[in-house]
Scaffold this motif. Structure first.
Motif, PDB file in Angstrom:
ATOM      1  N   UNK A 214       0.834  -1.193   0.000  1.00 14.66           N
ATOM      2  CA  UNK A 214       0.000   0.000   0.000  1.00 14.66           C
ATOM      3  C   UNK A 214       0.874   1.251   0.000  1.00 14.66           C
ATOM      4  N   UNK A 215       0.323   2.367  -0.410  1.00 11.09           N
ATOM      5  CA  UNK A 215       1.134   3.580  -0.496  1.00 11.09           C
ATOM      6  C   UNK A 215       0.264   4.823  -0.551  1.00 11.09           C
ATOM      7  N   UNK A 216       0.823   5.895  -0.002  1.00 14.26           N
ATOM      8  CA  UNK A 216       0.298   7.238  -0.211  1.00 14.26           C
ATOM      9  C   UNK A 216       1.111   7.840  -1.359  1.00 14.26           C
ATOM     10  N   UNK A 217       0.425   8.246  -2.415  1.00 11.59           N
ATOM     11  CA  UNK A 217       1.103   8.741  -3.618  1.00 11.59           C
ATOM     12  C   UNK A 217       0.827  10.239  -3.776  1.00 11.59           C
ATOM     13  N   UNK A 218       1.888  10.991  -3.997  1.00  5.72           N
ATOM     14  CA  UNK A 218       1.768  12.456  -4.104  1.00  5.72           C
ATOM     15  C   UNK A 218       1.753  12.903  -5.570  1.00  5.72           C
ATOM     16  N   UNK A 219       0.687  13.632  -5.919  1.00  6.25           N
ATOM     17  CA  UNK A 219       0.600  14.337  -7.189  1.00  6.25           C
ATOM     18  C   UNK A 219       0.336  15.820  -6.898  1.00  6.25           C
ATOM     19  N   UNK A 220       0.262  16.613  -7.976  1.00  6.73           N
ATOM     20  CA  UNK A 220      -0.074  18.038  -7.855  1.00  6.73           C
ATOM     21  C   UNK A 220      -1.113  18.371  -8.912  1.00  6.73           C
ATOM     22  N   UNK A 221      -2.154  19.073  -8.502  1.00  4.15           N
ATOM     23  CA  UNK A 221      -3.192  19.468  -9.461  1.00  4.15           C
ATOM     24  C   UNK A 221      -3.197  20.974  -9.704  1.00  4.15           C
ATOM     25  N   UNK A 222      -2.115  21.642  -9.369  1.00  7.95           N
ATOM     26  CA  UNK A 222      -1.990  23.086  -9.594  1.00  7.95           C
ATOM     27  C   UNK A 222      -0.512  23.430  -9.644  1.00  7.95           C
ATOM     28  N   UNK A 223      -0.242  24.716  -9.911  1.00 16.15           N
ATOM     29  CA  UNK A 223       1.136  25.174  -9.881  1.00 16.15           C
ATOM     30  C   UNK A 223       1.853  25.124 -11.217  1.00 16.15           C
TER      31      UNK A 223
END
Length: 720
Positions: free
Chosen positions: A233-242
Motif C-alpha cells: 500500500x502507499x500514499x502517492x503524491x501528485x499536484x493538481x496546480x502550480x
C-alpha cells in the motif's frame, strides 16, 4: 461671484471618504498580496537534520502521523490500497480534469488544498467533496510552516478552515506541510512544526511515493515513480496546480488503469489507513465568517486587477498626450515660422492679414487688493513700444488696501482709474469693457507685467476679421524657489505647449486672464463676461468659440505673472481654477452636439486629460508603492524613469520652443513626489465640491510684489 461671497465652507467630509477609500484600498492590496504569497512571502527552507528518539520514530513510521500523545504514532496504508493525494489546488483548469479521471475509474482521492485557491474556486471545492473525495489543509498561502512563527502558522490553518467552511460547509482534520515529502526526511524544524499542528488537532500526512510530476519528467517516469511494488500500500503524491499538469492527468489515467488490473483500490487517505473521514461539519458562525473571507478575497482580487487596468490606461493616456501634443506643437511652430517668413518677404499669398495702421487699443486691468504689484503692472503697460493709440483702464473692484491710491498717484499718461463696489473679477472686466473707448480690448491681471513688445504682438492676429480673441504666452516671474520652478515648468509644458496644439486644432479652451486680447464685437456676441463660474476666462473663451469666432495663440506676446509662492497659496489658486473649469465644462456641455468640432475636441480633451487622467493618478502612486513593497522594485523604477525621460524630452522641446533655458528641467523628477500629488488632490477636491453641489467661494492669493521695483522685471526677463 464676489470675492467676499461664499459663506458656506468648502466640503470637508469627503476627505473622510477619501481616507476610508485609501484604507480599504490598502487593505485590499495587502489581502491580495498575502493570498498570492507576495506579502509575507515564504519559500522552502533548507533541509534540516536532527536526532532524537521521537524523530527516529517518525522517520521509521508510516505516512500518517498523530502527535497528540506523548509519543508520535504512525499509520500505514493497507496492502493493495493506494491513497492518491493532490497538492496545491484547486486549479480551475487541471483539477476538473483530475476529477474526471478519478470518476472514470471509480476512484477517490485526498486533495490537500491551498486556502486562497479554495476561496478563488468555491464551486470546484464543492465538486471535490460532492464526488466523495477528501480535503486536507495545505495552509492558506502555501507557506512553509517550518519557518513561519507560531501565530502565522495558526493563521494559515485557520484561514483555510474558514475558506472550507464558507465554500463546502466543512472542516478537516488532515494537514500536509508544504515542501514536505516522506517521513524519512523529517528533521528538527519539521518535527517542531508537527508538534504545533498536532496541538491544533491535525493528523499530519506525508507520502510514500512522490510522482515528481511537479518537474514534468514525462508520463512514463511519473507512472513509474507512482507505482507501488509487490502489492504494497502507499500514499502517492501528485499536484493538481502550480503549472502545466497535463502530464499529471495523463499519468494518473495510466496509473489507475494499471492499478485496476493489479487489484488495487484507490481511495481517500483516511479510508486507506482505517480512520473515520477527516471531514467535520462547520458551525453556522464559521460558515458565515468563511463566506465573508471568500467574498473579501475575491473582491480584493478583482479590485487589484481593475487597478492594474487603470494603471495601464493612465500610462497609455499619458504617453499618447505627450506624443500628440509634441507633434502638434512642432507643426504649429513650423506654421508660425512660415507665416513670419512670408510677412518679412512681403508675400501676400498665404500670409496672415496685417493691419493697415495700428488700431486703437484699450487695456483693462481688474484689480482687487493688488497694492503689492499694481505699480509694476501699470508701468509695464505704459512703457510699451506699441505705436497706436493706447488707453489703460484700472478697475478697482472694491479693494480694501491702497490699490486705487497707488494707481492714481502714479499720474501716468493714458491711465484712468475706475472704482466700483466689490463685485468680482467678471464684473470689473465688464465695467472696463463698458468704459473702454476702443474696439480692441486687452485684459491683464493686476499681478502681471508686459514686455515692451507684448501689446504689438498680441494685437497682430486680430487683423484677421475671423479672429475674436488671442491668447498670449504667460511666464512665471518668481521662479527662483522650488515651487516657482515647478510652476514655470508647468506653464511652459502644460499650458503653452497645449495652447499651440489647441491653436492648430481650433479648440482653444482658455485665453488666460493674465494676458488676452479680444474684439469688442466678439465680447458683445456672447454678452460679455459671465458671473456663472469661477473660471471666467475659460467660460468666456468657450462662449466665443461656440459663437463661431477663431481663438488663436500668439507665442511672442509674453506676460510675466506672479505665481503662488507657497503650497497653501498654490492649492487655493488651483482649486479655484479647477472648480471653475468644471463649472465651465458643465455650462458648455451642449457644445458637444453642435456643428463644428470645437465642443467634441475641447470638452473631450478636458474630460480625458484634465479630469479622468488626474483621477487615475492616485492609482499610479498606490500601485507603484505596492509593487515596490511586495515585488522586485527594478521594473517599477525602470517604468518611472521611462516616463520621466519621456516627460523630460517633451519638456526640453517645449522650453526650446519658448526660448527658455533647458537647465530648469532638473526639477521635473522632483515634481513627481509633491507637486503632482497636490495637483490631483485639487481635482479630487474640486470634483467632490461639484458633486456635493457646494458653490465654492472666491479664493484670493496673497501677492508678494515680485515685480516691484521695476528692475526685478528686467532681471526676470533677462534670465529666461
Amino acid at each position: 461671484m464676489s470675492r467676499r461671497q461664499g459663506k458656506r465652507r468648502d466640503p470637508r467630509g469627503h476627505w473622510i471618504l477619501v481616507a476610508l477609500a485609501a484604507v480599504l484600498t490598502g487593505g485590499a492590496l495587502f489581502l491580495n498580496g498575502y493570498v498570492h504569497n507576495v506579502v509575507g512571502e515564504t519559500h522552502a527552507a533548507e533541509a534540516d537534520t536532527g536526532d532524537s528518539p521521537d524523530i527516529d520514530r517518525v522517520r521509521a513510521g508510516g505516512p500518517v502521523v498523530n502527535m497528540s500523545g506523548t509519543r508520535p504514532q504512525s499509520l500505514h496504508v493497507a496492502r493493495r490500497t493506494v491513497a492518491l493525494t493532490f497538492d496545491d489546488g484547486p486549479d480551475p483548469k487541471w483539477t476538473p480534469q483530475v476529477l474526471d479521471v478519478l470518476r472514470k475509474h471509480g476512484a477517490t482521492a485526498t486533495f490537500f488544498v491551498v486556502g486562497a485557491h479554495v476561496a478563488e474556486n468555491p464551486d470546484l471545492t464543492r465538486r471535490i467533496v460532492a464526488q466523495g473525495n477528501e480535503i486536507g489543509d495545505h495552509t492558506y498561502t502555501h507557506a512553509d510552516v517550518t519557518t513561519t512563527p507560531g501565530w502565522r502558522t495558526r493563521l494559515e490553518l485557520s484561514l483555510t478552515q474558514k475558506a472550507l467552511a464558507g465554500t463546502a460547509g466543512i472542516h478537516t482534520r488532515l494537514v500536509r506541510m508544504p515542501y514536505s515529502s516522506s517521513p524519512g526526511a523529517v528533521g528538527d524544524h519539521q518535527f517542531a512544526a508537527m508538534r504545533l499542528l498536532s496541538g491544533e488537532g491535525y493528523l499530519v500526512a506525508f507520502t510514500d511515493l512522490d510522482s515528481k510530476d511537479w518537474s514534468r519528467p514525462g508520463v512514463d517516469r511519473i507512472v513509474k515513480a507512482a507505482t507501488p511494488k509487490r502489492g504494497a500500500g502507499a500514499v502517492i503524491m501528485f499536484h493538481d496546480a502550480g503549472g502545466d499538469r497535463s502530464q499529471t492527468v495523463a499519468g494518473l489515467d495510466r496509473l489507475l488503469t494499471a492499478l485496476d488490473k493489479d487489484g488495487y483500490t484507490a481511495t481517500t487517505l483516511t479510508r486507506a489507513v482505517g480512520l473515520p473521514s477527516a471531514h467535520t461539519a462547520a458551525s453556522t458562525s464559521d460558515q458565515v465568517l468563511g463566506k465573508a473571507l471568500v467574498a473579501a478575497q475575491r473582491a480584493s482580487s478583482a479590485f487589484t486587477g481593475s487597478l492594474s487596468w487603470v494603471l495601464a490606461a493612465a500610462g497609455v493616456l499619458t504617453l499618447i498626450r505627450l506624443a500628440l501634443f509634441v507633434g502638434l506643437a512642432w507643426a504649429h511652430a513650423r506654421k508660425a515660422r512660415r507665416m513670419r517668413r512670408d510677412r518679412m518677404a512681403g508675400r501676400r499669398r498665404g500670409a496672415a492679414p496685417r493691419w493697415e495702421a495700428p488700431p486703437a487699443v484699450t487695456v483693462i486691468v481688474p484689480a482687487y487688493n493688488e497694492e503689492a504689484g499694481i505699480e509694476a503692472t501699470i508701468r509695464s503697460l505704459v512703457t510699451t513700444d506699441y505705436p497706436g493709440p493706447l488707453e489703460i483702464l484700472v478697475v478697482d473692484d472694491g479693494s480694501t488696501d491702497r490699490t486705487a491710491e497707488i494707481a492714481v498717484s502714479l499720474g501716468l499718461p493714458g491711465v484712468r482709474v475706475i472704482r466700483q463696489p466689490n463685485g468680482g473679477k467678471p464684473s470689473a472686466l465688464n465695467t472696463g469693457i463698458a468704459w473702454a473707448a476702443h474696439d480692441i480690448l486687452i485684459m491683464v491681471d493686476g499681478d502681471t507685467v508686459f514686455e515692451p513688445s507684448t501689446i504689438r504682438n498680441l494685437v497682430q492676429p486680430l487683423a484677421d476679421p475671423a479672429v475674436g480673441a488671442v491668447s498670449g504666452n504667460t511666464k512665471v516671474g518668481n521662479r527662483r524657489g522650488l515651487i516657482g520652478r515647478w510652476q514655470h515648468i508647468e506653464y511652459v509644458i502644460g499650458f503653452n505647449l497645449d495652447r499651440r496644439a489647441f491653436d492648430l486644432l481650433g479648440c482653444m479652451a482658455t485665453v488666460p486672464g493674465a494676458i488676452g486680447a479680444f474684439r469688442r464685437s466678439a465680447l458683445t456676441s456672447v454678452g460679455g463676461l459671465s458671473l456663472d463660474t469661477l473660471a471666467e476666462d475659460t467660460d468666456l473663451t468657450m462662449a466665443i468659440c461656440r459663437a463661431g469666432w477663431k481663438v488663436v495663440y500668439e507665442e511672442h506676446a509674453r506676460a510675466w505673472t506672479e505665481a503662488p509662492s507657497s503650497l497653501g497659496q498654490l492649492w487655493r489658486q488651483r482649486y479655484r481654477w479647477c472648480y471653475g473649469t468644471l463649472q465651465a465644462m458643465w455650462k458648455h456641455r451642449g457644445a458637444v452636439l453642435e456643428r463644428g468640432s470645437f465642443g467634441r475636441r475641447c470638452l473631450g480633451y478636458l474630460t480625458l486629460f484634465q479630469l479622468v487622467l488626474p483621477l487615475m493618478a492616485p492609482v499610479v502612486d498606490i500601485m507603484a508603492v505596492y509593487s515596490l513593497a511586495v515585488a522586485d522594485p527594478l521594473p517599477v523604477v525602470a517604468v518611472w524613469a521611462g516616463f520621466v525621460a519621456a516627460q523630460s524630452l517633451a519638456g526640453w522641446y517645449a522650453l526650446r520652443l519658448d526660448n527658455e533655458p533647458v537647465s530648469g528641467l532638473w526639477v521635473l523628477p522632483l515634481q513627481q513626489f509633491v507637486y503632482r500629488q497636490l495637483m490631483y488632490l485639487v481635482v479630487i477636491q474640486s470634483v467632490a465640491t461639484a458633486v456635493l453641489g457646494v458653490r465654492l467661494r472666491w479664493h484670493t492669493v496673497r501677492r508678494e510684489g515680485t515685480f516691484n521695483p521695476a528692475p526685478v522685471l528686467n532681471d526676470a526677463m533677462s534670465k529666461r
